[in-house]
Design a protein around this motif. Structure first.
Motif: not given
Length: 262
Positions: A155-162, A171-180, A152-153
């Motif tokens: 999640l990325l928007d929330a990271a940018r707000v922070d 590094r901290y949002v997208v990459w951990p979700l790509t393990a499978p 979901p975008n």
């Protein structure tokens, strides 16, 4: 996920699954049977007695690890860029990269040979590692981009707000979700690299640099063509990738199905 609940549905499903598996299972069974023909287990003893065999396995492992690292890093970064970032010519670049899927190794062999000779990397691992990685990246990027599209975008928007930068978002949002899908990439790359025969044959002339895919050639010569030992060598060289698939099977299946459907 659909589930067959009635007994007739389960029987039909099992029958269909068995029929679909048989064409792939039969060659494996036939290969093992052929490898035990003649002198039986002595065929494997002869293969394992090759003095250079440990060196060949080591070389294949080095090449496979290097290719996996390059493909994994480039795939994750490129997939994130093609999926979530906006830049001019994104789709054009993406489809140009996919055009590389139409290029088999044989077609680019002569340019690769000329390039490797000009750069002075002929008869080195680099001459095999870089082309193998380049040939596999287009497909893995296509697969992984579909997976990243499903993140979901918001999640990325929330990271940018922070206050997260693009790199930190990856590094901290997208990459951990790509393990499978990452596990699927590792398995696919390992299989493609480990089984490659043409590039090591052409670019690695030093016996100390050759790979396990060349082991069957020890039993084929001008006055010798022992097919039972050739098949036994093929079985032995396939064991590492089978073990790797079994260890990563669950993640591989999750990643491959998610990357294909999202």
């Amino acid at each position: 996920m659909l589930e067959a609940r009635s007994l007739p549905a389960k029987v039909v499903l099992q029958l269909v699954a068995t029929i679909l598996v048989l064409p792939f299972l039969y060659p494996l069974v036939a290969m093992v049977q052929e490898s035990l023909a003649g002198t039986g287990w002595n065929n494997y003893a002869t293969v394992l007695a090759i003095p250079e065999l440990p060196v060949f396995f080591r070389n294949s492992a080095i090449i496979a690890v290097c290719v996996i690292v390059i493909v994994y890093v480039c795939t994750m970064l490129a997939s994130f860029a093609f999926s979530k970032l906006r830049f001019r010519g994104k789709e054009v670049l993406f489809w140009l990269m996919l055009a590389a899927l139409t290029l088999p190794e044989v077609v680019i062999l002569a340019p690769l040979f000329a390039t490797a000779s000009a750069l002075g990397i002929y008869d080195t691992f680099i001459a095999v590692i870089l082309p193998l990685a380049a040939l596999q990246i287009p497909f893995t990027v296509l697969l992984t981009r579909n997976f990243v599209d499903g993140i979901p975008n918001d999640l990325l928007d929330a990271a940018r707000v922070d206050g997260a930068t693009t790199w930190k978002t990856f590094r901290y949002v997208v990459w951990p979700l790509t393990a499978p899908i990452g596990a699927a990439i590792v398995v696919l790359t390992l299989i493609g690299t480990w089984n490659d025969y043409l590039l090591p044959l052409v670019f690695l002339q030093d016996p100390g640099l050759q790979t396990v895919t060349l082991v069957p050639t020890f039993f084929v010569g001008e006055f010798n063509n022992d097919q039972t030992k050739v098949v036994a060598a093929a079985v032995v060289t396939a064991i590492p990738e089978i073990v790797a698939y079994l260890l990563l099977q669950r993640l591989f299946e999750r990643g491959l199905s998610a990357g294909a459907l999202k």
